[in-house]
Structure formats: C-alpha cells, structure tokens
Design a protein around this motif. Sequence first.
Motif, short mmCIF file in Angstrom:
data_model
loop_
_atom_site.label_atom_id
_atom_site.label_comp_id
_atom_site.label_asym_id
_atom_site.label_seq_id
_atom_site.Cartn_x
_atom_site.Cartn_y
_atom_site.Cartn_z
N ASP A 42 0.84 -1.19 0.00
CA ASP A 42 0.00 0.00 0.00
C ASP A 42 0.88 1.25 0.00
O ASP A 42 1.71 1.44 0.89
N LEU A 43 0.69 2.10 -1.02
CA LEU A 43 1.49 3.32 -1.14
C LEU A 43 0.80 4.54 -0.54
O LEU A 43 1.33 5.65 -0.63
N THR A 44 -0.38 4.36 0.05
CA THR A 44 -1.17 5.51 0.48
C THR A 44 -1.19 5.73 1.99
O THR A 44 -1.93 6.58 2.48
N MET A 206 -2.88 13.69 -6.85
CA MET A 206 -2.87 13.17 -8.21
C MET A 206 -1.56 12.44 -8.51
O MET A 206 -1.53 11.41 -9.18
N HIS A 207 -0.47 12.99 -8.00
CA HIS A 207 0.84 12.35 -8.17
C HIS A 207 0.84 10.96 -7.54
O HIS A 207 1.35 9.99 -8.13
N LYS A 208 0.25 10.84 -6.36
CA LYS A 208 0.19 9.54 -5.70
C LYS A 208 -0.67 8.56 -6.51
O LYS A 208 -0.31 7.37 -6.64
N ALA A 209 -1.79 9.02 -7.03
CA ALA A 209 -2.63 8.15 -7.86
C ALA A 209 -1.86 7.67 -9.09
O ALA A 209 -1.95 6.50 -9.48
N ASN A 210 -1.09 8.57 -9.69
CA ASN A 210 -0.28 8.19 -10.85
C ASN A 210 0.82 7.21 -10.47
O ASN A 210 1.16 6.29 -11.23
N GLU A 211 1.40 7.40 -9.29
CA GLU A 211 2.42 6.46 -8.82
C GLU A 211 1.84 5.05 -8.70
O GLU A 211 2.47 4.05 -9.11
N CYS A 281 -5.63 2.84 -18.05
CA CYS A 281 -6.01 2.50 -16.68
C CYS A 281 -5.85 3.69 -15.74
O CYS A 281 -5.09 4.62 -16.03
N GLY A 282 -6.53 3.61 -14.62
CA GLY A 282 -6.40 4.67 -13.63
C GLY A 282 -7.06 4.30 -12.32
O GLY A 282 -7.71 3.25 -12.18
N CYS A 283 -6.91 5.19 -11.35
CA CYS A 283 -7.50 5.02 -10.03
C CYS A 283 -7.61 6.39 -9.40
O CYS A 283 -7.29 7.41 -10.02
N SER A 284 -8.06 6.42 -8.15
CA SER A 284 -8.11 7.70 -7.44
C SER A 284 -7.51 7.55 -6.05
O SER A 284 -7.49 6.46 -5.48
N VAL A 285 -7.00 8.66 -5.54
CA VAL A 285 -6.50 8.77 -4.17
C VAL A 285 -7.16 9.99 -3.55
O VAL A 285 -7.00 11.11 -4.07
#
Length: 435
Positions: A42-44, A206-211, A281-285
């Motif tokens: 988990d990176l968050t 947004m940077h974290k979501a991209n990571e 692909c994508g996601c959200s943080v």
Amino acid sequence: MEINKRQFLLAGSAALAALPFGHAASTSIKTDKSSSASSLQDLTKDVVPISAAERNVRIAKAQRLMQQYDIAAMILEPGAAMDYFTGIQWWRSERLTAVVIPKEGQIAIVCPFFEEPSIRESLTVGEDVRVWQEHESPFERVKQILNDRKINTGAQSGNVIAFEDSVRYFVQRGIMSLLPNMRDTSAEPITLGCRMFKDTHELQLMHKANEITLTAYAHVWSKLELGMSQSDVKNLMSSAQATLGGKGIWNMALFNEASAYPHGTKQQQSIREGSIVLMDCGCSVEGYQSDISRTFVFGEPNKKQQKIWNTVRQGQNIAFEAAKLGTPAGTVDDAVRAYYVKQGLGPDYQLPGLSHRTGHGIGMQGHEPVNFVHGETETLQAGMCFSNEPGIYLPGEFGVRLEDCVYMTQKGVQWFTVPPDSLAAPIGKLAPLPI
C-alpha cells in the motif's frame, strides 16, 4: 525464442521503489518475472486527506466568484463538485440530496431524514442539514434555506440561482418552480473557477494516484503470458492497483486488431507472439484521479509497430513542448496534428491517424474541462492538469496510445509520470513530486 528476449529485457529494467509521499526525485521502474501481487505494498499510508480548512477556503473562493458574477446561491447534487466543497461522498437517486452554497454565510445540506447520519459521516464542513420526510418536497427545504439567508426578495439584479452543470432537470425545475421571481444560470464560472486550478495538495494526491497506476503497470507487464485474455490482464491490473491503495479503479486492455479502436470492441482477443497490448487504466486517491496508457508488444516488435510507437512517443514530446503558459489549449492539439500530417497520417481526425483530442482536463474526474483539442481558446494557466495522449490508430491492424498526465506551473509544464523511452523498456518513471 522471442519470449526469452523479453524476459531478458524485463530483468534489465530499472526499479521503482515505494517512495515516501514527500520524495522529490524521479524514479525508474523495475519489473521482475518472479514478482507477485504479495510483493506490492500500500502506497497511500502517508497520504493526507483534504482538510475542513481547505474546503472552507474553497467555499470562500466560490462565494467571491458568486459576488463577482452577481449570483445569489449555487446548487450542487452528489458528485465531484459536492465532494470538492463539502467532502460529502454520496450517490444520486430519486431522493434529492443537495448542497446550497449562498454568496454569503454558511452552506446548507438537504437530504432525506433517514440518510442524515450517513451524510454526516463524510460531511467535513457546515452544520446546517435540513431533512425531508418521504411525503414532503425537498425543494421546499431549498427554498427555506434561501429564505433564511435573505435570498427571498423580488426579481431585481442578483436574484440568480446557479446550478452545477450536472444537476438533473427535475431538480432544477422543482426548485425554480418555487422561486418565480428568480432566474437560473449555469454554475460553471464558479465551479471551473475553483476546480480547474489545482493547488499543491491536490497535485500531490494526483501524483500519488499516478504512482499507483504506474507501479501496477510494471507489475502487470512482468506477468503477461501467451494466451492471456483481455479480462485476465484487466483483472491483474485491477488487483495490483487495489493492493497499492488505489480506489475507484478502472482498466481497459485491448489486444491486436482491437487496439485500433480507442475504446475497444466486443471482439475477443488473446495474447500471441507479436501482439500489441494497449492498456488505459487509472484510479483515485482521496478523490483525485490518475489516467495512464501504455502500449506493449509481446515478443519482438515488427518494424511498423516500432515506427508507430516511436511516432506516438514523439507526439507526446511535441504536445509537452507546445503546452506553454498563456497559449490557447487548442494549439497543443494543432502542433501534434501538424507533425502527424508530415508522417503521412490524418489529416485532422482522419484514419490512419489521431481520431480523438490530444488530451483532456483531469482532476477529481477523469475528464474535466479544459481539453487539448482544436479550437479550444482557453489559455493555459498554472494549476491546470491534462492528459497527454496523442494515439495513432491503423484500422484493421493495431493502435498505439501512450498517455501521461501533466500539470501547469508558474515555471511551465511538468509531468506526473515521465513517458517511456522505448518499447524495450515501456513503463517510464515517476516524475518529481509537486512541492
């Protein structure tokens, strides 16, 4: 065998470590065929959510804009705008939940009586919650809120109610039917005036979501195998992003001829030697989105695949260089198309070539104004965020799309993720954290 060459290339890639949230250095990607989903972390855990104080600043800016445009109040339904201003994360149904932001004073929320405890769970600002029972009209509650804030006089200047553009017609009609001396307008000058320009905290999310998405790509690329279906690859990507901490995950995987359709077809495809594998692909943080596309070749790319991939990669560079502060957003799209025409593609939206815009705005929604599209006159300003995705599609053959998101600063355009340099190392790297 070609697969052995691919394994060699995989083993030689650079590594993406799990960075602390405040790390400011760009980082490369490593893929390893022996890696597994259990190796993802988990990176968050160190992500800081948007605070109540930040939302109050946003509301204050919206109120200044309302006063500037002579608007008495703004109405929001559940969605990104409601979340942006209040933190409320809800859905839409026939039962109205709405937020009223007056040009002065405290905001208020309207919701069904039995939903109030749940609404308050995500509400971070405001205490005025007006409930309605099943036999009552929620629109009367909106009128009551306006009356309590002295927005209740005749038809003179300033008695204008602004509706966020996605508010449903029955809501707008129901409210305005109780306000015969008032008129309605679009809230876009207010909502865009706030949401289009991201602050440092928003850029960091947004940077974290991209990571997360880029790290998941590295994992999935290392796991591609002959015979995999599009569903197999999508499931791998979904699982990886979830393990890494992404929310609101979405994935697309297109193989072979299906990759020539930007959003896919119903054709069932599987990976074979020399397959194009196009993923979007994508996601959200904390509600903030990523959107990254990568195109791989499974095995040895042929000359045409290599040429088109390189052309798209150069298209990204051209878009990046054209994105200059103060210039119309449409000029970015124009610059890419001019280059593609020189390569014998297009012109305009014709195929083979680039059949969609070069990029779209992004933030709490995957697609937001403004776009990199021909004719867009809105000028580029600090805080704006865009995708950069000048794909090329060859009907009946294949398509290539590389997509990385960018943001504008006072010093110019910056990457969230740096595109890959070659098909041999097709992941790219994480750009420095916005600070």
